[in-house]
Structure formats: C-alpha cells, structure tokens
Design a protein around this motif. Structure first.
Motif, PDB file in Angstrom:
ATOM      1  N   SER A  63      23.772  66.506  73.280  1.00  0.00           N
ATOM      2  CA  SER A  63      23.194  66.269  72.290  1.00  0.00           C
ATOM      3  C   SER A  63      21.848  67.375  71.239  1.00  0.00           C
ATOM      4  O   SER A  63      21.077  66.368  70.536  1.00  0.00           O
ATOM      5  N   ASN A  64      21.906  68.225  71.110  1.00  0.00           N
ATOM      6  CA  ASN A  64      20.896  68.829  71.277  1.00  0.00           C
ATOM      7  C   ASN A  64      21.557  69.974  70.382  1.00  0.00           C
ATOM      8  O   ASN A  64      20.871  69.793  68.716  1.00  0.00           O
ATOM      9  N   TRP A  65      22.687  69.593  69.886  1.00  0.00           N
ATOM     10  CA  TRP A  65      23.977  70.272  68.424  1.00  0.00           C
ATOM     11  C   TRP A  65      23.182  69.002  67.681  1.00  0.00           C
ATOM     12  O   TRP A  65      22.959  69.557  66.286  1.00  0.00           O
ATOM     13  N   ALA A  66      23.087  68.095  68.491  1.00  0.00           N
ATOM     14  CA  ALA A  66      22.767  66.905  67.159  1.00  0.00           C
ATOM     15  C   ALA A  66      21.699  66.321  66.315  1.00  0.00           C
ATOM     16  O   ALA A  66      21.112  66.366  65.430  1.00  0.00           O
ATOM     17  N   PHE A  67      20.341  66.479  67.586  1.00  0.00           N
ATOM     18  CA  PHE A  67      19.594  66.696  67.025  1.00  0.00           C
ATOM     19  C   PHE A  67      18.554  67.896  66.244  1.00  0.00           C
ATOM     20  O   PHE A  67      18.040  68.184  65.935  1.00  0.00           O
ATOM     21  N   THR A 101      23.835  59.445  68.255  1.00  0.00           N
ATOM     22  CA  THR A 101      24.903  60.363  68.894  1.00  0.00           C
ATOM     23  C   THR A 101      24.395  60.980  70.194  1.00  0.00           C
ATOM     24  O   THR A 101      24.515  61.382  71.134  1.00  0.00           O
ATOM     25  N   GLY A 102      22.839  61.850  69.590  1.00  0.00           N
ATOM     26  CA  GLY A 102      21.924  62.532  70.358  1.00  0.00           C
ATOM     27  C   GLY A 102      21.302  61.714  71.421  1.00  0.00           C
ATOM     28  O   GLY A 102      21.638  61.878  72.585  1.00  0.00           O
ATOM     29  N   ARG A 106      22.135  62.431  75.225  1.00  0.00           N
ATOM     30  CA  ARG A 106      21.153  62.718  76.240  1.00  0.00           C
ATOM     31  C   ARG A 106      21.344  62.610  78.017  1.00  0.00           C
ATOM     32  O   ARG A 106      21.192  62.838  78.734  1.00  0.00           O
TER      33      ARG A 106
END
Length: 123
Positions: A63-67, A101-102, A106
């Motif tokens: 999720s952090n990679w998506a953000f 996706t993020g 999460r």
C-alpha cells in the motif's frame, strides 16, 4: 602529545581470559528459571502513540508503494513509456486505480508472524 603505554600480548591474553572467566561466573550465578510461552489468537494490543507498532517495516508494504507511485505521478506525471502500455480510454484512471490498490492493501495484514521458540524435550 601523549604516548600510550606498551602492553604485551601475553598481558592482553591474560586480561582477556580473566574477563571471560568473570563473565562465565556471573552467567552461572544469574541463571534464569524456564519461562513458558503461551500464544493466543485474536488478541488486541493496546498501544498508545501516533505510529503503528511496526512502522519501521513500512517500506515493505504494498500500500505504501502504491501511495508513493501516486505522489510521483502527481509531481512528474505518467511517463510516456508507461502510457504506451495502457489503453487510451483508461489513461486518465491510472491514479485512481493506484489509490484503490493502496486502500485495499492497507487492510491486508502484510507482516509475517514470528516463529515460537522451540519446545524442550519432555515438556
């Protein structure tokens, strides 16, 4: 300018052996009784603070990679090389898909469980 006093190798080895013996004696005197581990499923930990307890492993979270990708796209835009692979009708929705996706990731537990210590024979 100060000179360090010379200490022979034999003296250093003697001091090392003395320290090892001292540590070994202390370790034997401070023997801890056995502690048993119990595991429970579904417990809730009450943690105070602003950050989650495993924030140091946040770089691994999908999720952090998506953000991060959303932030990159908002600053620099989508690279043309990437846009070639996305159909023209969907090009405007790339950021929305990344945000969704993020959000979904999460809610997925992305941390690995720690293994329990081995059990002694006859316990």
């Amino acid at each position: 300018m100060s000179k360090k006093p010379y200490v022979s190798n034999a003296e250093l080895n003697r001091r090392l052996q003395q320290q090892k013996a001292h540590l070994l004696n202390n370790r034997l005197q401070q023997a801890q009784p056995l502690q048993y581990v119990t595991a429970t499923i579904g417990t809730i930990e009450n943690q105070a603070g602003v950050l989650v307890h495993n924030w140091r492993s946040g770089w691994k979270w999908i999720s952090n990679w998506a953000f991060i990708l959303i932030g990159y796209i908002s600053v620099y835009g989508v690279p043309n090389e990437v846009l070639m692979f996305v159909p023209e009708a969907s090009q405007a929705k790339v950021t929305a898909v990344l945000a969704l996706t993020g959000l979904v990731f999460r809610f997925i537990n992305q941390t690995k469980n720690k293994a329990l210590p081995p059990v002694a024979e006859g316990a």
